[in-house]
Design a protein around this motif. Structure first.
Motif, short mmCIF file in Angstrom:
data_model
loop_
_atom_site.label_atom_id
_atom_site.label_comp_id
_atom_site.label_asym_id
_atom_site.label_seq_id
_atom_site.Cartn_x
_atom_site.Cartn_y
_atom_site.Cartn_z
N ARG A 73 0.83 -1.20 0.00
CA ARG A 73 0.00 0.00 0.00
C ARG A 73 0.87 1.26 0.00
O ARG A 73 0.55 2.24 -0.65
CB ARG A 73 -0.92 -0.01 1.23
CG ARG A 73 -1.92 1.11 1.23
CD ARG A 73 -2.84 1.03 2.44
NE ARG A 73 -3.94 1.95 2.36
CZ ARG A 73 -3.86 3.25 2.57
NH1 ARG A 73 -2.70 3.80 2.87
NH2 ARG A 73 -4.92 4.02 2.48
N CYS A 97 -7.18 0.18 -2.18
CA CYS A 97 -6.43 -0.92 -2.80
C CYS A 97 -7.18 -2.23 -2.56
O CYS A 97 -7.88 -2.38 -1.56
CB CYS A 97 -5.04 -1.03 -2.18
SG CYS A 97 -3.97 0.37 -2.50
N CYS A 112 -4.78 -0.56 -7.10
CA CYS A 112 -5.31 0.59 -6.36
C CYS A 112 -5.93 1.59 -7.33
O CYS A 112 -5.55 1.66 -8.49
CB CYS A 112 -4.19 1.27 -5.57
SG CYS A 112 -3.37 0.17 -4.41
#
Length: 120
Positions: A73, A97, A112
């Motif tokens: 992330r 995401c 994402c």
């Protein structure tokens, strides 16, 4: 007569300068570096109004087939911040995401998406 004309000219000049200064004060400035770009998961988390510049990875018919994958992330957030700066934005909203199914090599890949905005 000439004195009145000079007074009108000076008043117009000062008025234009004041209007220009006001316009520059209201112009949003994009952050100089990507680290200064805030990323929000929801519109309700944003502190102020904004205009949409571009929705990343969801506007094309190719999006379900070709979406960049990220290892983490944090890597995705950094990439979205870079996109925001390159497009003249100063924020990212609706960022999220999800795990890509069937990632090769046993690793977890994330897809994402988000919206690049310019805060007003």
């Amino acid at each position: 007569m000439l004195r009145n004309l000079a007074t009108v000219f000076l008043a117009a000049l000062f008025g234009c300068a004041a209007a220009s200064a006001q316009a520059q004060a209201n112009t949003p400035v994009a952050p100089a570096d990507a680290q200064g770009v805030p990323v929000y998961e929801s519109i309700t988390d944003t502190p102020r109004r904004f205009e949409i510049i571009k929705r990343l990875w969801i506007e094309s018919w190719r999006s379900p087939l070709v979406v960049p994958g990220y290892e983490s992330r944090e890597q995705a957030v950094a990439a979205f911040r870079e996109h925001a700066v390159s497009l003249g934005g100063n924020g990212v909203v609706n960022f999220g995401c999800y795990r890509l199914p069937g990632s090769f090599g046993g690793g977890t890949r994330l897809a994402c998406n988000g919206t690049i905005v310019r805060f007003l």
